[in-house]
Design a protein around this motif. Structure first.
Motif, PDB file in Angstrom:
ATOM      1  N   SER A 259       0.825  -1.196   0.000  1.00 20.77           N
ATOM      2  CA  SER A 259       0.000   0.000   0.000  1.00 20.77           C
ATOM      3  C   SER A 259       0.865   1.253   0.000  1.00 20.77           C
ATOM      4  O   SER A 259       2.083   1.193   0.165  1.00 20.77           O
ATOM      5  CB  SER A 259      -0.929  -0.004   1.219  1.00 20.77           C
ATOM      6  N   ARG A 260       0.233   2.395  -0.154  1.00 23.19           N
ATOM      7  CA  ARG A 260       0.986   3.650  -0.226  1.00 23.19           C
ATOM      8  C   ARG A 260       1.737   3.953   1.062  1.00 23.19           C
ATOM      9  O   ARG A 260       2.705   4.716   1.060  1.00 23.19           O
ATOM     10  CB  ARG A 260       0.042   4.807  -0.561  1.00 23.19           C
ATOM     11  N   ASP A 261       1.297   3.364   2.204  1.00 18.57           N
ATOM     12  CA  ASP A 261       2.007   3.597   3.461  1.00 18.57           C
ATOM     13  C   ASP A 261       2.998   2.480   3.782  1.00 18.57           C
ATOM     14  O   ASP A 261       3.576   2.448   4.871  1.00 18.57           O
ATOM     15  CB  ASP A 261       1.024   3.786   4.618  1.00 18.57           C
ATOM     16  N   GLY A 262       3.214   1.555   2.827  1.00 19.44           N
ATOM     17  CA  GLY A 262       4.205   0.507   3.025  1.00 19.44           C
ATOM     18  C   GLY A 262       3.667  -0.765   3.639  1.00 19.44           C
ATOM     19  O   GLY A 262       4.442  -1.651   4.002  1.00 19.44           O
ATOM     20  N   THR A 263       2.345  -0.894   3.773  1.00 23.71           N
ATOM     21  CA  THR A 263       1.763  -2.116   4.309  1.00 23.71           C
ATOM     22  C   THR A 263       1.814  -3.226   3.261  1.00 23.71           C
ATOM     23  O   THR A 263       1.443  -3.019   2.106  1.00 23.71           O
ATOM     24  CB  THR A 263       0.297  -1.885   4.729  1.00 23.71           C
ATOM     25  N   LEU A 264       2.262  -4.397   3.693  1.00 23.24           N
ATOM     26  CA  LEU A 264       2.369  -5.563   2.807  1.00 23.24           C
ATOM     27  C   LEU A 264       1.154  -6.475   2.961  1.00 23.24           C
ATOM     28  O   LEU A 264       0.648  -6.664   4.067  1.00 23.24           O
ATOM     29  CB  LEU A 264       3.623  -6.380   3.149  1.00 23.24           C
ATOM     30  N   TYR A 265       0.726  -7.047   1.858  1.00 22.48           N
ATOM     31  CA  TYR A 265      -0.339  -8.041   1.882  1.00 22.48           C
ATOM     32  C   TYR A 265      -0.165  -8.963   0.683  1.00 22.48           C
ATOM     33  O   TYR A 265       0.640  -8.708  -0.212  1.00 22.48           O
ATOM     34  CB  TYR A 265      -1.722  -7.395   1.899  1.00 22.48           C
ATOM     35  N   THR A 266      -0.917 -10.062   0.676  1.00 22.88           N
ATOM     36  CA  THR A 266      -0.774 -11.060  -0.376  1.00 22.88           C
ATOM     37  C   THR A 266      -1.935 -10.983  -1.349  1.00 22.88           C
ATOM     38  O   THR A 266      -3.093 -10.880  -0.942  1.00 22.88           O
ATOM     39  CB  THR A 266      -0.684 -12.477   0.229  1.00 22.88           C
ATOM     40  N   ILE A 267      -1.628 -11.057  -2.629  1.00 23.19           N
ATOM     41  CA  ILE A 267      -2.637 -10.987  -3.684  1.00 23.19           C
ATOM     42  C   ILE A 267      -2.910 -12.364  -4.276  1.00 23.19           C
ATOM     43  O   ILE A 267      -4.048 -12.724  -4.549  1.00 23.19           O
ATOM     44  CB  ILE A 267      -2.182 -10.029  -4.801  1.00 23.19           C
ATOM     45  N   ALA A 268      -1.869 -13.154  -4.511  1.00 22.69           N
ATOM     46  CA  ALA A 268      -2.038 -14.449  -5.183  1.00 22.69           C
ATOM     47  C   ALA A 268      -0.860 -15.346  -4.818  1.00 22.69           C
ATOM     48  O   ALA A 268       0.204 -14.880  -4.399  1.00 22.69           O
ATOM     49  CB  ALA A 268      -2.110 -14.276  -6.702  1.00 22.69           C
ATOM     50  N   ARG A 269      -1.064 -16.638  -4.988  1.00 22.40           N
ATOM     51  CA  ARG A 269      -0.017 -17.626  -4.747  1.00 22.40           C
ATOM     52  C   ARG A 269       0.112 -18.530  -5.963  1.00 22.40           C
ATOM     53  O   ARG A 269      -0.878 -19.117  -6.423  1.00 22.40           O
ATOM     54  CB  ARG A 269      -0.342 -18.469  -3.521  1.00 22.40           C
ATOM     55  N   CYS A 270       1.329 -18.637  -6.495  1.00 22.84           N
ATOM     56  CA  CYS A 270       1.595 -19.532  -7.620  1.00 22.84           C
ATOM     57  C   CYS A 270       1.798 -20.945  -7.083  1.00 22.84           C
ATOM     58  O   CYS A 270       2.612 -21.159  -6.178  1.00 22.84           O
ATOM     59  CB  CYS A 270       2.834 -19.063  -8.380  1.00 22.84           C
ATOM     60  N   ARG A 271       1.096 -21.914  -7.647  1.00 15.97           N
ATOM     61  CA  ARG A 271       1.173 -23.294  -7.163  1.00 15.97           C
ATOM     62  C   ARG A 271       2.208 -24.121  -7.924  1.00 15.97           C
ATOM     63  O   ARG A 271       2.433 -25.284  -7.587  1.00 15.97           O
ATOM     64  CB  ARG A 271      -0.211 -23.934  -7.280  1.00 15.97           C
ATOM     65  N   LEU A 272       2.808 -23.535  -8.961  1.00 13.16           N
ATOM     66  CA  LEU A 272       3.829 -24.250  -9.726  1.00 13.16           C
ATOM     67  C   LEU A 272       5.218 -23.856  -9.239  1.00 13.16           C
ATOM     68  O   LEU A 272       5.400 -22.810  -8.625  1.00 13.16           O
ATOM     69  CB  LEU A 272       3.695 -23.930 -11.223  1.00 13.16           C
ATOM     70  N   GLN A 273       6.203 -24.677  -9.554  1.00 11.52           N
ATOM     71  CA  GLN A 273       7.582 -24.399  -9.178  1.00 11.52           C
ATOM     72  C   GLN A 273       8.239 -23.491 -10.220  1.00 11.52           C
ATOM     73  O   GLN A 273       9.105 -23.886 -11.002  1.00 11.52           O
ATOM     74  CB  GLN A 273       8.353 -25.709  -9.023  1.00 11.52           C
ATOM     75  N   THR A 274       7.778 -22.255 -10.227  1.00 12.35           N
ATOM     76  CA  THR A 274       8.315 -21.264 -11.155  1.00 12.35           C
ATOM     77  C   THR A 274       8.071 -19.887 -10.574  1.00 12.35           C
ATOM     78  O   THR A 274       7.404 -19.738  -9.535  1.00 12.35           O
ATOM     79  CB  THR A 274       7.677 -21.409 -12.546  1.00 12.35           C
TER      80      THR A 274
END
Length: 450
Positions: free
Chosen positions: A397-412
């Motif tokens: 976010s604009r104030d530097g807060t981290l969050y998760t959007i998506a997770r890749c299930r493949l080894q790449t």
């Protein structure tokens, strides 16, 4: 040498919206928290997304293209351009080396326009492919190879005049199995419709290029370098919008901080902003691949594997993959001077802030390509360097807060994140086997923290 850190399992996953479990990264350390909402597991085992988001695969390695070639492997950086009538144009890098002919686009087919060829006369498989995508129908209407004969086209950046700057992350010299020097930036017009004439932009320097970002107000190009002792560069064009006409290459310096990596103490603590100055560089064709070392001796500040760089919110965001005390990654925010690149800059310099520095692999682990979402937040692709990977799309976010959007299930790795001009679709690549995804969802909605 890149530190291949031990892999941390059981990473927390959070949704794009409704995120109480965040970590603030301004002047304090990151702390993991239980997610408020889990990502929805993908039945296809490809990409987990929050409720209300969905993806479709629009292109894959091996797909036959309109020019008779096939989609190559190792899809990396990518840019999105308006195509008119509800269409967009995607220009996609392929990080292929000379040894990757078998997974490249050409096979044994003739290639009329190529920057370089291997010893057996075949066009080098690196370069870019372009597709025209209809946002309304969700169909790829055309697909073709747009640049050939380069090596390890890693990332790049879009220009305000409708082209993609594709960067070679390779400094192979002529005579080492190839006939020409590598380590350049090339320009690919989005609407070319064919293989372009490959012209290296030599004034932008020969080094292990990663990405590029253009400030539309000035035409200045900002460049990253994927080395553990890299510099952060800018290119002042003699003629904005005409990069082949030449210009000056410079490197950023922070008085009192010759090393921003924070590997041995917090030389540039989280949240700290410092005024920047820029040092002119000479010998930018760098036959000995020593441009960064000469620049550092002249006073330029070191960075830890500069990768993604993007212009948005009136600022330049720079991702340093292995920066920080934990070597998990940093994001810097450069705010240009009102007189950027002009004589008055000395009196009112731009500033560089250590915006994000991770100490928790569950929240941010080896960030790479990044872009700015319609709501102003950053979207960052992870590219972990471990034998087993668990890569995510992270939001900042604009104030530097981290969050998760998506997770890749493949080894790449995830790579090349970019939004359609209307902000409705996020396009992202899976590196290998190469796929390009179109992710739909309420991207413009403000992220909620409770």
């Amino acid at each position: 040498m890149i530190d291949r850190r031990s892999f941390t399992v059981g990473m927390a996953t959070t949704a794009f919206a409704g995120l109480a479990g965040c970590a603030r990264m301004g002047g304090m350390a990151a702390r993991s928290a239980a997610p408020s909402t889990a990502l929805v597991p993908d039945p296809a085992g490809l990409l987990d997304l929050p409720q209300g988001y969905s993806y479709r695969i629009i292109s894959r390695m091996g797909d036959r293209m309109d020019d008779g070639y096939v989609v190559g492997d190792r899809a990396d950086g990518m840019g999105c351009f308006p195509g008119g009538n509800g269409r967009v144009i995607l220009v996609r890098n392929h990080e292929l080396q000379a040894r990757h002919h078998d997974t490249g686009p050409f096979g044994t087919r003739a290639v009329p326009t190529s920057y370089d060829r291997s010893a057996d006369g075949r066009a080098l498989p690196g370069g870019t492919s372009t597709m025209i995508y209809d946002l309304r129908s969700g169909r790829v209407e055309a697909q073709y190879q747009s640049l050939a004969g380069t090596i390890r086209n890693c990332a790049g950046g879009v220009t305000p005049w409708g082209s993609w700057l594709t960067c070679e992350e390779d400094v192979t010299r002529a005579g080492s199995g190839v006939s020409r020097d590598h380590g350049w930036v090339f320009e690919v017009p989005a609407a070319a419709g064919r293989l372009v004439d490959p012209v290296p932009l030599t004034a932008m320097g020969r080094f292990n290029h990663e990405a590029a970002a253009v400030d539309p107000a000035t035409g200045i190009v900002y460049l990253t370098e994927d080395r553990s002792d890299s510099l952060f560069y800018r290119f002042l064009p003699d003629r904005p919008g005409r990069l082949a006409a030449g210009g000056r290459l410079q490197a950023l310096a922070l008085d009192g901080v010759d090393d921003s990596r924070n590997w041995s103490g917090a030389a540039l603590p989280r949240g700290t902003s410092l005024p920047a100055r820029w040092i002119d560089l000479t010998g930018v064709d760098s036959a000995q691949d020593d441009l960064r070392q000469r620049g550092h001796r002249a006073g330029a500040t070191l960075f830890a594997r500069g990768e993604g760089v993007h212009f948005g919110n009136g600022e330049i965001y720079v991702c340093c993959t292995s920066g920080g005390a934990a070597k998990l990654g940093q994001i810097f925010r450069y705010r240009p001077s009102r007189a950027e690149g002009k004589p008055g800059e000395r009196d009112a310099p731009g500033s560089l802030q250590n915006f994000v520095e991770s100490d928790d692999p569950a929240m941010f682990n080896f960030g790479d390509n990044l872009t700015v979402a319609p709501n102003g937040d950053l979207v960052v692709c992870e590219d972990q360097y471990t034998d087993v990977v668990d890569n995510h799309l992270r939001g900042v976010s604009r104030d530097g807060t981290l969050y998760t959007i998506a997770r890749c299930r493949l080894q790449t790795e995830l790579a090349g994140a970019c939004f359609s001009p209307d902000g409705s679709v996020l396009f992202v690549n899976l590196y290998s086997p190469a796929m390009t995804l179109a992710i739909s969802g309420p991207w413009a909605a403000p992220r909620r923290t409770g």
